[in-house]
Write a protein that holds these residues in place. Structure first.
Motif, short mmCIF file in Angstrom:
data_model
loop_
_atom_site.label_atom_id
_atom_site.label_comp_id
_atom_site.label_asym_id
_atom_site.label_seq_id
_atom_site.Cartn_x
_atom_site.Cartn_y
_atom_site.Cartn_z
N LEU A 178 0.84 -1.20 0.00
CA LEU A 178 0.00 0.00 0.00
C LEU A 178 0.87 1.25 0.00
CD1 LEU A 178 -2.75 1.39 0.25
CD2 LEU A 178 -2.59 1.10 2.73
N ARG A 229 2.30 1.74 -3.46
CA ARG A 229 1.28 2.15 -4.42
C ARG A 229 0.91 3.62 -4.22
NH1 ARG A 229 -4.34 2.10 -4.40
NH2 ARG A 229 -4.43 0.98 -2.41
N LEU A 230 0.72 4.02 -2.96
CA LEU A 230 0.39 5.42 -2.67
C LEU A 230 1.52 6.35 -3.11
CD1 LEU A 230 -1.18 5.11 0.90
CD2 LEU A 230 -2.39 5.63 -1.20
N ARG A 277 -6.49 12.06 6.82
CA ARG A 277 -7.14 10.75 6.58
C ARG A 277 -7.09 9.90 7.85
NH1 ARG A 277 -10.19 7.40 5.95
NH2 ARG A 277 -10.34 5.79 4.34
N GLU A 279 -7.27 14.51 -7.12
CA GLU A 279 -6.59 13.22 -7.25
C GLU A 279 -5.95 12.78 -5.94
OE1 GLU A 279 -6.58 11.10 -9.78
OE2 GLU A 279 -7.99 12.46 -10.75
N LYS A 335 -8.70 11.55 -3.58
CA LYS A 335 -9.13 10.22 -4.01
C LYS A 335 -8.09 9.18 -3.63
CE LYS A 335 -12.04 11.51 -7.99
NZ LYS A 335 -12.13 11.49 -9.46
N LEU A 336 -6.81 9.54 -3.80
CA LEU A 336 -5.73 8.63 -3.46
C LEU A 336 -5.77 8.26 -1.98
CD1 LEU A 336 -2.94 7.28 -3.98
CD2 LEU A 336 -1.89 9.52 -3.63
N SER A 349 -8.30 8.54 0.08
CA SER A 349 -9.56 7.86 0.43
C SER A 349 -9.55 6.40 0.01
CB SER A 349 -10.75 8.58 -0.21
OG SER A 349 -10.72 8.42 -1.62
N SER A 350 -8.60 6.04 -0.88
CA SER A 350 -8.52 4.64 -1.32
C SER A 350 -7.95 3.73 -0.24
CB SER A 350 -7.65 4.53 -2.58
OG SER A 350 -6.29 4.80 -2.28
N SER A 385 -8.05 1.56 2.69
CA SER A 385 -9.19 0.78 3.17
C SER A 385 -9.64 1.22 4.56
CB SER A 385 -8.81 -0.71 3.21
OG SER A 385 -9.82 -1.46 3.82
#
Length: 521
Positions: free
Chosen positions: A9, A12-13, A42, A132, A135-136, A138-139, A141
């Motif tokens: 994760l 990816r982030l 977040r 963006e 959204k990133l 908030s992805s 989990s």
């Protein structure tokens, strides 16, 4: 969530965030703090949501749940305009930057300990980029473990430090070095000080250490930090908050400002101070013999000022662990005299040589120093443990190295055997310990570790360079390693430069005295 999933994760982030930065007109230094602020936001939303669910199950409550209830549960209170869902669902065309700035202000307004520390420069970002980024984030989990946000925050700190070069190194110490320092000084309980705290990595890893030993950090340790720049103080406070911690972190220059009244107060001191700092105004501090008990070095170099700060902040049983330039181990003239006094006080406990390429900003190797004021009452009082860990590392890319958890545990276990403590094997060092120390007892091993007496150290000119004591394992073939020799030459050059500055200072001082005598005549 297992560590592998968190690592995936994180990567990816970061890949997405870095791609967004590359397609903007922002430098890393302009991008890093706002992105870290969104990770913080977040996390705060995650914690608030989890507590909201808990309160919802308490149907017997007759009154409305409010800010006091959340804060009593150790959770930041978030008004509606600071919720991540609110930002995520703003209508198309809304001023996203202004909305995030208002969210940060609202959080500070409702949570006094965060006042003035959250970033509010989101109006500088393009709307499309902010959409963006939201959204990133908030992805991530909703069922992620709470401490995963802290790991993500630390991961991004490290990546930004790498991208920002020299400036990044000012606020971030590589995590594996911090973990090794923590593992050696073992901050189970008490007051912890870092007078050059950067983004707070020493505090975070101390809390992790406490957690690994089945205790709650909030119950066991108290955090005190000092840092000279406001932006870095804010990064530290956000880092603490995202790990569920809080502390007394203040802005000040530790050479001149004693904001924590630090002398004799702390159980643990940890730091990665800036190396070889020059142009310190020693006239301002030369009479402060509480913080600088051994006096001022004549050379224009701050290394032995830092060392005295760490020493003087410890209580009678306190331990310190810090990163230091290799040149400090063998420095001559006035610095040698300061080092001799420290060694004769019987507080120098462990010295560990670290190889090159561990830092993001410099390639030179370094040394970890460990002081222990409590060892004077043990059978170690006339001894110092030297460890040469330069051959221990894991290459993470072409230019950078780190220690694995197993390697950290192995090095720390050598110290535990020296202290007659039980070793730890939860991170997989058990087999390596059996091979190296088959009787579960400390023993000197050529090329790795050596316990030297104070008499031996005196015979070596009061050097604290592990290479002088540990020895070298014979190599096959010609035994010549070009890269290693280049590193040694760099270290020798660093030492010569320091000695040159020392000599210049002495010459200047002598010339001044001659001129004074001449004037008198």
């Amino acid at each position: 969530m297992v560590n592998n999933s968190i690592a995936e994760l994180e990567k990816r982030l970061w890949d997405i965030a870095d791609e967004l930065r590359a397609n903007s007109d922002l430098k890393s230094s302009e991008y890093s703090t706002p992105v870290l602020g969104l990770i913080f936001l977040r996390y705060a939303d995650y914690r608030f949501s989890e507590q909201e669910k808990i309160f919802a199950t308490k149907t017997s409550s007759r009154r409305e749940i409010g800010k006091i209830d959340y804060q009593a549960a150790g959770v930041m209170y978030l008004p509606d305009e600071a919720r991540f869902s609110y930002l995520l669902n703003l209508p198309e065309g809304a001023d996203i930057g202004k909305a995030i700035n208002e969210a940060m202000k609202a959080i500070e307004r409702e949570n006094e300990e965060l006042k003035g520390i959250l970033p509010k420069s989101y109006n500088r970002f393009k709307n499309s980029l902010l959409v963006e980024l939201i959204k990133l984030m908030s992805s991530v989990s909703a069922d992620i473990e709470g401490d995963a946000f802290g790991k993500i925050y630390e991961y991004f700190l490290g990546k930004f430090a790498m991208a920002e070069g020299q400036h990044g190194g000012e606020f971030f110490t590589p995590t594996s070095l911090v973990k090794l320092i923590v593992s050696v000084i073992e901050p189970f309980h008490g007051k912890i000080l870092d007078p050059a705290c950067g983004s707070g990595g020493m505090f975070v890893q101390s809390a992790e250490f406490v957690k690994e030993h089945q205790k709650r950090a909030i119950d066991e340790i108290s955090i005190y930090g000092q840092e000279k720049t406001r932006e870095t103080v804010n990064l530290c406070k956000m880092n603490l908050a995202v790990h569920g911690l809080s502390g007394d972190v203040l802005q000040g220059n530790s050479y001149y400002d004693d904001l924590h009244d630090m002398v004799g107060k702390f159980d643990f001191v940890m730091a990665n101070p800036p190396f070889n700092v020059d142009r310190i105004d020693k006239e301002r501090i030369k009479n402060d013999r509480n913080r600088f008990p051994y006096g001022m070095p004549s050379v224009d170099n701050g290394n032995y000022l830092w060392i005295q700060l760490f020493y003087s902040a410890l209580n009678d049983n306190g331990r310190a662990g810090f990163v230091m330039a290799n040149s400090a181990s063998d420095a001559r003239a006035s610095e040698l005299e300061l080092r001799k006094k420290l060694i004769e006080q019987k507080v120098v406990d462990v010295i560990i040589a670290i190889g090159s390429n561990f830092f993001y900003t410099v390639t030179l190797p370094c040394t970890l120093w460990f002081l222990d004021k409590g060892k004077k009452d043990t059978d170690r009082k006339d001894k110092v443990l030297f460890i040469d860990a330069r051959k221990i590392y894991t290459q993470i890319d072409r230019a950078h190295r780190e220690f694995t958890p197993e390697q950290i545990e192995f090095i720390a276990n050598i110290v535990r055997l020296y202290r007659a403590e039980n070793i730890e094997t939860r991170n997989g060092s058990g087999e390596l310990m059996k091979q190296t120390f088959p009787n579960d007892k400390y023993q000197d091993i050529i090329g790795l570790c050596k316990v030297a007496t104070l008499k031996e150290i005196e015979e070596q000119g009061w050097s604290l360079n592990p290479g002088r004591y540990v020895g070298v394992v014979e190599q096959e073939g010609d035994g010549f390693d070009f890269k290693e020799r280049l590193e040694e030459l760099n270290e020798e050059l660093e030492t010569l430069n320091n000695e040159s500055r020392e000599l210049e200072a002495q010459i200047s001082e002598n010339v001044s005295k001659i001129l004074e005598v001449k004037d008198i005549k």
